[in-house]
Design a protein around this motif. Structure first.
Motif, PDB file in Angstrom:
ATOM      1  N   PRO A  21     -44.518 -46.343  21.924  1.00  0.00           N
ATOM      2  CA  PRO A  21     -44.024 -47.371  22.860  1.00  0.00           C
ATOM      3  C   PRO A  21     -42.910 -48.229  22.282  1.00  0.00           C
ATOM      4  O   PRO A  21     -42.102 -48.777  23.038  1.00  0.00           O
ATOM      5  CB  PRO A  21     -45.276 -48.202  23.149  1.00  0.00           C
ATOM      6  CG  PRO A  21     -46.188 -47.955  21.993  1.00  0.00           C
ATOM      7  CD  PRO A  21     -45.940 -46.533  21.587  1.00  0.00           C
ATOM      8  N   GLU A  22     -42.843 -48.319  20.952  1.00  0.00           N
ATOM      9  CA  GLU A  22     -41.806 -49.145  20.335  1.00  0.00           C
ATOM     10  C   GLU A  22     -40.406 -48.576  20.556  1.00  0.00           C
ATOM     11  O   GLU A  22     -39.403 -49.306  20.440  1.00  0.00           O
ATOM     12  CB  GLU A  22     -42.081 -49.303  18.833  1.00  0.00           C
ATOM     13  CG  GLU A  22     -41.888 -48.058  17.974  1.00  0.00           C
ATOM     14  CD  GLU A  22     -43.040 -47.055  18.040  1.00  0.00           C
ATOM     15  OE1 GLU A  22     -42.968 -46.023  17.338  1.00  0.00           O
ATOM     16  OE2 GLU A  22     -44.011 -47.318  18.781  1.00  0.00           O
ATOM     17  N   VAL A  23     -40.309 -47.286  20.885  1.00  0.00           N
ATOM     18  CA  VAL A  23     -39.013 -46.663  21.201  1.00  0.00           C
ATOM     19  C   VAL A  23     -39.064 -46.005  22.576  1.00  0.00           C
ATOM     20  O   VAL A  23     -38.404 -44.995  22.831  1.00  0.00           O
ATOM     21  CB  VAL A  23     -38.596 -45.636  20.111  1.00  0.00           C
ATOM     22  CG1 VAL A  23     -38.244 -46.339  18.820  1.00  0.00           C
ATOM     23  CG2 VAL A  23     -39.682 -44.585  19.879  1.00  0.00           C
ATOM     24  N   LYS A  24     -39.851 -46.590  23.470  1.00  0.00           N
ATOM     25  CA  LYS A  24     -39.960 -46.091  24.846  1.00  0.00           C
ATOM     26  C   LYS A  24     -40.400 -44.629  24.893  1.00  0.00           C
ATOM     27  O   LYS A  24     -40.027 -43.874  25.790  1.00  0.00           O
ATOM     28  CB  LYS A  24     -38.631 -46.240  25.602  1.00  0.00           C
ATOM     29  CG  LYS A  24     -38.028 -47.637  25.561  1.00  0.00           C
ATOM     30  CD  LYS A  24     -38.866 -48.651  26.295  1.00  0.00           C
ATOM     31  CE  LYS A  24     -38.165 -50.001  26.352  1.00  0.00           C
ATOM     32  NZ  LYS A  24     -39.030 -51.053  26.947  1.00  0.00           N
ATOM     33  N   ASN A  25     -41.210 -44.224  23.924  1.00  0.00           N
ATOM     34  CA  ASN A  25     -41.743 -42.857  23.843  1.00  0.00           C
ATOM     35  C   ASN A  25     -40.645 -41.803  23.713  1.00  0.00           C
ATOM     36  O   ASN A  25     -40.792 -40.662  24.183  1.00  0.00           O
ATOM     37  CB  ASN A  25     -42.651 -42.547  25.042  1.00  0.00           C
ATOM     38  CG  ASN A  25     -43.861 -43.449  25.068  1.00  0.00           C
ATOM     39  OD1 ASN A  25     -44.458 -43.742  24.042  1.00  0.00           O
ATOM     40  ND2 ASN A  25     -44.214 -43.936  26.244  1.00  0.00           N
ATOM     41  N   ALA A  26     -39.542 -42.190  23.063  1.00  0.00           N
ATOM     42  CA  ALA A  26     -38.498 -41.209  22.765  1.00  0.00           C
ATOM     43  C   ALA A  26     -39.064 -40.127  21.852  1.00  0.00           C
ATOM     44  O   ALA A  26     -39.949 -40.373  21.026  1.00  0.00           O
ATOM     45  CB  ALA A  26     -37.310 -41.902  22.091  1.00  0.00           C
ATOM     46  N   ILE A  27     -38.546 -38.926  22.017  1.00  0.00           N
ATOM     47  CA  ILE A  27     -39.085 -37.760  21.311  1.00  0.00           C
ATOM     48  C   ILE A  27     -38.219 -37.443  20.103  1.00  0.00           C
ATOM     49  O   ILE A  27     -37.050 -37.064  20.239  1.00  0.00           O
ATOM     50  CB  ILE A  27     -39.161 -36.558  22.271  1.00  0.00           C
ATOM     51  CG1 ILE A  27     -40.208 -36.848  23.356  1.00  0.00           C
ATOM     52  CG2 ILE A  27     -39.495 -35.265  21.518  1.00  0.00           C
ATOM     53  CD1 ILE A  27     -40.321 -35.784  24.415  1.00  0.00           C
ATOM     54  N   ASP A  28     -38.787 -37.646  18.920  1.00  0.00           N
ATOM     55  CA  ASP A  28     -38.090 -37.260  17.697  1.00  0.00           C
ATOM     56  C   ASP A  28     -38.499 -35.833  17.326  1.00  0.00           C
ATOM     57  O   ASP A  28     -39.247 -35.176  18.054  1.00  0.00           O
ATOM     58  CB  ASP A  28     -38.345 -38.258  16.565  1.00  0.00           C
ATOM     59  CG  ASP A  28     -39.808 -38.337  16.138  1.00  0.00           C
ATOM     60  OD1 ASP A  28     -40.626 -37.482  16.557  1.00  0.00           O
ATOM     61  OD2 ASP A  28     -40.147 -39.260  15.359  1.00  0.00           O
ATOM     62  N   LEU A  29     -38.008 -35.352  16.208  1.00  0.00           N
ATOM     63  CA  LEU A  29     -38.289 -33.959  15.839  1.00  0.00           C
ATOM     64  C   LEU A  29     -39.767 -33.740  15.556  1.00  0.00           C
ATOM     65  O   LEU A  29     -40.313 -32.670  15.864  1.00  0.00           O
ATOM     66  CB  LEU A  29     -37.436 -33.559  14.639  1.00  0.00           C
ATOM     67  CG  LEU A  29     -35.931 -33.464  14.918  1.00  0.00           C
ATOM     68  CD1 LEU A  29     -35.164 -33.135  13.636  1.00  0.00           C
ATOM     69  CD2 LEU A  29     -35.628 -32.433  15.996  1.00  0.00           C
ATOM     70  N   ASP A  30     -40.445 -34.738  14.965  1.00  0.00           N
ATOM     71  CA  ASP A  30     -41.883 -34.608  14.728  1.00  0.00           C
ATOM     72  C   ASP A  30     -42.638 -34.421  16.043  1.00  0.00           C
ATOM     73  O   ASP A  30     -43.515 -33.562  16.152  1.00  0.00           O
ATOM     74  CB  ASP A  30     -42.426 -35.852  14.005  1.00  0.00           C
ATOM     75  CG  ASP A  30     -42.034 -35.899  12.545  1.00  0.00           C
ATOM     76  OD1 ASP A  30     -41.645 -34.848  12.001  1.00  0.00           O
ATOM     77  OD2 ASP A  30     -42.123 -36.992  11.951  1.00  0.00           O
TER      78      ASP A  30
END
Length: 270
Positions: A21-30
């Motif tokens: 939630p701290e990054v609006k549930n952005a999807i990183d590589l992990d």
């Protein structure tokens, strides 16, 4: 990393929750790699029939986490497109693992942006909180959707809404998304997951083989000529009729008015 995506199994239902939630549930590589594991497990687990995908906080998903994805793309050149063909966004649900014939429901709890919109559009049915906002902001960053966002917007909502959302980079609210056929239902924010569970219960009352065959048939007819579409529907539909032992049992229940979820004067519970 495991806390970035929550994966729970409750009976025949998989609950997948993006949890950044701290990054609006952005999807990183992990998260991308973890989602690939989750979608593969969902596909292969014979006990699971339906998945519900949602997010924590005020967002469903804000798309790709550019802090990890942009360095991956920088300086690669046009060959990146060819290299990514079998590796769609969000673990491959948008492309690569998109032919999972078990239904996937998107419970859009807030912001649905960029790759998050591509992910939601890759789900089979979308329902939304009254607070949800849908947008494709990629053009603001010097790119445009490459993981099914344009394709599924055009196929589901039409050229007009796709052009407006892509070229302006402006979001639309849940009611506009409903009018554009992007989502199936808008509910009060606090009722979103209950509405998703109710939708799942209506799917689960149906025969599993029939559900998955219907989804596969829909996928197969997209983009074909009318004659081809009719041929595919006939072959798939009658193959199911001729090869599904549940057909006789469920037809008898219908004739006896004892089938689950019967509507009308003989209503029975789901």
């Amino acid at each position: 990393m495991s806390d970035k995506v929550l994966y729970q199994k409750k009976g025949a239902v998989a609950y997948i929750t993006l949890n950044r939630p701290e990054v609006k549930n952005a999807i990183d590589l992990d998260v991308h790699h973890r989602l690939r594991e989750i979608w593969t497990d969902f596909r292969d687990d014979p006990e699971l029939r339906v998945a519900i995908l949602t997010g924590t906080g005020d967002s469903f998903c804000a798309g790709a986490d550019l802090r990890t994805h942009v360095p991956e793309w920088d300086g690669v050149g046009p060959s990146l497109g060819r290299d990514k063909l079998l590796d769609g966004f969000a673990g491959g649900l948008t492309r690569g693992l998109h032919r999972i014939y078990k239904p996937v429901i998107a419970a859009c709890n807030g912001w649905v942006l960029g790759g998050g919109l591509e992910l939601a559009m890759a789900c089979d049915i979308r329902i939304a909180s009254e607070r949800a906002q849908f947008g494709s902001f990629e053009l603001r960053r010097g790119m445009h959707p490459a993981d099914g966002g344009i394709v599924r917007l055009v196929n589901t909502c039409g050229v007009g809404i796709a052009l407006e959302m892509e070229l302006t980079g402006e979001p639309i609210n849940a009611q506009r998304a409903l009018a554009a056929n992007m989502i199936s239902k808008v509910v009060a924010h606090d009722e979103l997951m209950a509405a998703a569970d109710d939708l799942v219960s209506r799917i689960l009352r149906n025969d599993r083989r029939a559900v998955e065959s219907a989804k596969e048939t829909i996928f197969e007819v997209v983009g074909r000529t009318l004659d081809e579409q009719l041929k595919v529907e006939c072959l798939y539909g009658y193959a199911l009729c001729g090869g599904n032992p549940e057909l006789v049992k469920r037809s008898r229940e219908f004739l006896e008015k004892s089938d689950r979820g019967r509507a009308g004067v003989n209503a029975t519970p789901l």
